[in-house]
Design a protein around this motif. Sequence first.
Motif, short mmCIF file in Angstrom:
data_model
loop_
_atom_site.label_atom_id
_atom_site.label_comp_id
_atom_site.label_asym_id
_atom_site.label_seq_id
_atom_site.Cartn_x
_atom_site.Cartn_y
_atom_site.Cartn_z
N GLU A 69 -14.11 8.55 5.33
CA GLU A 69 -12.98 8.22 4.45
C GLU A 69 -12.88 6.70 4.32
O GLU A 69 -12.89 6.00 5.32
N GLU A 121 -10.39 1.06 7.31
CA GLU A 121 -9.24 0.41 6.66
C GLU A 121 -9.47 -1.10 6.67
O GLU A 121 -9.86 -1.67 7.68
N ARG A 122 -9.20 -1.75 5.52
CA ARG A 122 -9.45 -3.19 5.43
C ARG A 122 -8.23 -4.06 5.75
O ARG A 122 -8.36 -5.27 5.92
N ILE A 155 -10.70 -2.84 -2.62
CA ILE A 155 -11.04 -4.26 -2.59
C ILE A 155 -12.19 -4.46 -1.62
O ILE A 155 -12.13 -4.00 -0.47
N GLN A 202 -4.24 11.55 5.05
CA GLN A 202 -5.43 12.23 4.49
C GLN A 202 -6.45 12.52 5.61
O GLN A 202 -7.01 13.62 5.67
N GLN A 247 0.85 -1.21 0.00
CA GLN A 247 0.00 0.00 0.00
C GLN A 247 0.88 1.26 0.00
O GLN A 247 2.09 1.18 0.20
N THR A 248 0.24 2.41 -0.23
CA THR A 248 1.01 3.65 -0.34
C THR A 248 0.34 4.77 0.45
O THR A 248 -0.85 4.73 0.72
N GLY A 250 -10.33 3.81 3.21
CA GLY A 250 -8.91 3.59 2.91
C GLY A 250 -8.04 4.50 3.78
O GLY A 250 -7.38 5.41 3.28
N SER A 285 -2.01 5.32 5.77
CA SER A 285 -1.08 5.93 6.74
C SER A 285 -1.79 6.84 7.73
O SER A 285 -1.25 7.15 8.79
N THR A 336 -10.06 6.63 -1.05
CA THR A 336 -8.66 6.82 -1.44
C THR A 336 -8.05 5.53 -2.01
O THR A 336 -6.85 5.30 -1.90
N ASP A 389 -14.51 -3.55 5.59
CA ASP A 389 -14.69 -3.24 4.16
C ASP A 389 -15.46 -1.93 4.02
O ASP A 389 -16.66 -1.88 4.28
N GLY A 390 -14.76 -0.90 3.59
CA GLY A 390 -15.38 0.42 3.48
C GLY A 390 -16.37 0.55 2.33
O GLY A 390 -17.11 1.54 2.29
#
Length: 211
Positions: A80, A103-104, A203, A88, A55-56, A82, A85, A146, A129-130
């Motif tokens: 939000e 976050e997943r 995903i 955002q 991931q980034t 995703g 880090s 994101t 799962d968002g």
Amino acid sequence: MGSSKKELIEELRSEGITDEKVLDAFDKVDRSLFVPDALKIHAYKNGALPIGFGQTISQPYTVAFMTQALSIKKDDKVLEIGTGSGFQGAILAAMGAKVFTIERNLEIYNRTLLLFDKLPFRIMMRYGDGTIGWNEFAPYDKIIVTAGGPAVPENLRKQLKVGGRMVIPIGDKEKQSMMIIDKTAEDKFDTTEVPNFSFVPLIGREGWSGE
Ligand code: SAM
């Protein structure tokens, strides 16, 4: 390429980020807190960086572009998808938004939760799962996704307030267009499309199928 915070902010300004509240948030939030130790020297370059697990942390320009497109007001309730880090989310919170973020990836979730505990921002975080949203706190004034999906998740359309705005990259797994979607009435949406973004895949149930 900027390498100090000041240079980065000037670079964002020259690339069309003109909302002073967005630029102020970039001044307030230290991006180096959100990147791995070995990459901290690159924290103020205008590029995406790896955060582990494939991931980034998104490129600063992309974060600034999406934040500006959301037109954040103080006390906006923002969902939000995703967390990654957490950068955002921190930018949105620094602008006075109440942030709900999903976050997943469990390892990333655990790491960012620890970081958020040390920061003075209003951010609620959930693992899962968002693409199915976070119904408990809906409706949201703004929704930001994101990661890049194949289509706009129906649950996110439903959980957006009438009068609210969603920003989400949609396309194939390599390239996406940013969809800026205004919900003008129940089941009525106006969409503006900005091409040429590249995100990791979204995903989930209403995203791409998982690894
Ligand atoms: N906003 C992030 C930041 O500031 O660092 C960008 C993170 S990265 C580009 C996208 C993140 O979305 C990854 O951490 C990935 O695990 C997560 N992700 C992908 N699909 C997801 C889903 N369905 N629900 C929640 N998180 C998802």
